[in-house]
Design an enzyme around this catalytic site. Structure first.
Site: not given
Ligand code: GLC
Length: 544
Positions: A254, A204
């Site tokens: 990751e 956002d």
């Protein structure tokens, strides 16, 4: 689309505005239980992923974009266990899940802001937000002239004399991204949700995090706008935001399974937008230029060419979007004979009488255009039903903070957030269960059932079946999705392009009927194609 393409390069992502999608517990507000019960519908629609608007604990001053706890689900929507179950069930249906993350601000009820209020002026707790003394002899003037996007000043004064910055509502204090706690906290929140299986995040206000530390006044004529030469604006799209997203990218990487970000970044130019999706940065960004274009072949073609050129330059895919929870639904936008180009940083002002048949025809054509372009596409819940904007909501039901903050001059965004009609009967049109105790949080128009999922299912002329067929053809046809496109010669007012060797999309935005180019079959069309002629405001997909 090729099986080796990462999913986010050409996914069709369905936006769920949870409050208005489906109400499972009968309180009149959509929730995770409702969404779970509609997963089979979404599967049959043929989408690849869900973007879910904020579902976190929130006092709902801005529909959940005021987050009080990023690791908890708001009780209105369910529990953390419900969210985990939703993620698992969606995955079983082959649907990915992307929640929203809101890093520019928190709720004023967030523990950090509460601690900052309690600790008082000059305290370290206040350094995680943007507190400043006021101007003028007794500090009664705001620290600068920045305006809130929802109207009024971007600063609110506390009884202790300090002012704090909020680019949105006063209940949404802006974080100070110069503070290391802010970085570590959001990195931890990302890992919290990634380890619960989410496939990515919609970020956002991704362009708002970094502010000029001097907090300079905006020149009065450009307040709320960035200049054309792009001298750095003091709070929008500053170069420093990219450092944050490079770190976020390493966090996504990751985790296994291709996690991906999409930025809500309002940038002045396609170049500035492309900067968000350079290698090592975010994966994708919404391309709002497409949504802001007028219904005009030249304008659309320019937007398409400029977007693809800039994004190809950095190796990122395009995304195409026609509507979302912040803007007028495109069926209504296109329902005006002349569709004005949207002016950036201003709320859209539709002009002229509404012709929903016209808007619906154009929305059908726009869907075929969007889904044939290279890259990914977003569908806002109800686009597939051709829902119009509800422009006549009574003033006393409006909840969007824009209504109050604009001094009742702008009705805000509630008109595109009216609960979805699922069945044709009477209100709540299947949005809530039969034994519901609460009415839908926004009233549905009396004829909402005509556009319900039930009314449209199996009707070959309906918007819903158009979307279903388009999404099926898109999945089956390797020429669609990621890749390149080639424009074909066509008269002014007609867009025609080829994908791969055998697929052509034609959109007729001229006022005249257009004889289709040579083809072996019409795969799909917005309306009847008679004698090989495409009527105005129609589109067709052709096998050639
Ligand atoms: C984004 C959201 C919008 C929200 C604002 C503040 O623009 O899409 O709904 O009001 O950010 O968080």
């Amino acid at each position: 689309m090729s099986p080796s393409t990462p999913w986010w390069r050409d996914a069709v992502i369905y936006q769920v505005y949870l409050r208005s999608f489906a109400d499972g517990n009968g309180d009149g507000v959509g929730d995770i239980a409702g969404l779970r019960s509609r997963l089979p519908y979404l599967k049959s629609l043929g989408i690849d992923a869900l973007w879910i608007n904020p579902w976190y604990k929130s006092p709902m001053a801005d529909g959940g974009y005021d987050v009080a706890d990023f690791r908890a689900i708001d009780p209105m929507f369910g529990t953390l266990a419900d969210a985990e179950q939703l993620i698992a069930e969606a995955h079983r249906h082959g649907i990915r899940v992307i929640p929203d993350i809101v890093p520019n601000h928190t709720s004023n009820q967030h523990a950090w802001f509460q601690a900052a209020l309690a600790a008082g002026p000059g305290s370290p707790e206040r350094e995680r937000y943007i507190f400043r003394p006021g101007r003028g002899p007794d500090g009664a003037e705001p620290p600068n002239n920045w305006a809130s996007c929802f109207g009024g000043p971007a600063w609110t004064r506390l009884p202790d004399g300090d002012w704090y910055l909020h680019l949105y509502a006063p209940e949404q204090p802006d974080l100070d991204w110069r503070h290391p706690d802010v970085h570590t906290e959001f990195e931890s929140i990302l890992r919290f949700w990634f380890s619960r299986g989410v496939d990515g995040f919609r970020i956002d206000v991704a362009h708002g995090l970094v502010k000029d530390p001097e907090l300079p006044d905006l020149p009065p004529e450009s307040a709320g706008k960035a200049s054309e030469e792009h001298i750095q604006h003091p709070h929008w799209d500053r170069d420093g935001v990219h450092d944050i997203y490079r770190t976020w990218r390493t966090i996504a990487d990751e985790f296994d399974g291709d996690r991906a970000f999409v930025a809500e970044a309002w940038a002045d130019t396609p170049e500035r937008l492309a900067a968000y999706v350079r290698p090592g940065g975010l994966h994708t960004a919404f391309n709002f230029d497409f949504l802001m274009a007028s219904w005009d072949a030249k304008d659309l073609r320019t937007v398409i060419d400029d977007s693809l050129a800039m994004l190809n330059g950095v190796g990122a895919p395009a995304t195409w979007v026609l509507s979302n929870h912040d803007v007028m639904r495109h069926t209504s936008r296109y329902a005006r004979r002349t569709v004005a180009r949207w002016v950036p940083n201003q709320r859209y002002q539709p002009q002229g009488p509404v012709d929903l048949d016209l808007g619906t025809r154009r929305a059908r054509a726009a869907a075929l255009l969007m889904l044939a372009l290279p890259g990914g596409a977003y569908i806002y819940q109800g686009d597939e039903l051709g829902l119009p904007e509800v422009e006549d909501l009574p003033e006393d039901v409006l909840q969007d903070p824009i209504w109050e903050r604009s001094g009742h001059t702008d009705k805000g965004r509630d008109g595109c957030r009216v609960p979805v009609p699922w069945s044709a009967k009477t209100a709540p049109f299947g949005f809530s269960p039969e034994d519901a105790t609460g009415a839908p949080w926004l009233p549905q128009p009396p004829n909402w059932g005509e556009r319900s999922v039930e009314a449209q299912t199996g009707d070959e002329t309906s918007m819903l079946e158009l979307y279903r067929t388009a999404l099926r053809l898109r999945r089956e046809n390797p020429a669609l999705g990621d890749g390149t496109m080639t424009w074909l010669d066509s008269p002014a007012g007609v867009l025609a392009f080829r994908r791969g060797l055998g697929f052509v999309c034609v959109v007729n935005l001229s006022g005249e009927a257009y004889p289709l180019p040579e083809h072996s079959s019409v795969l799909l069309a917005g309306g009847p194609v008679e004698d090989g002629v495409l009527a105005p405001d129609q589109a067709a997909w052709l096998a050639v």
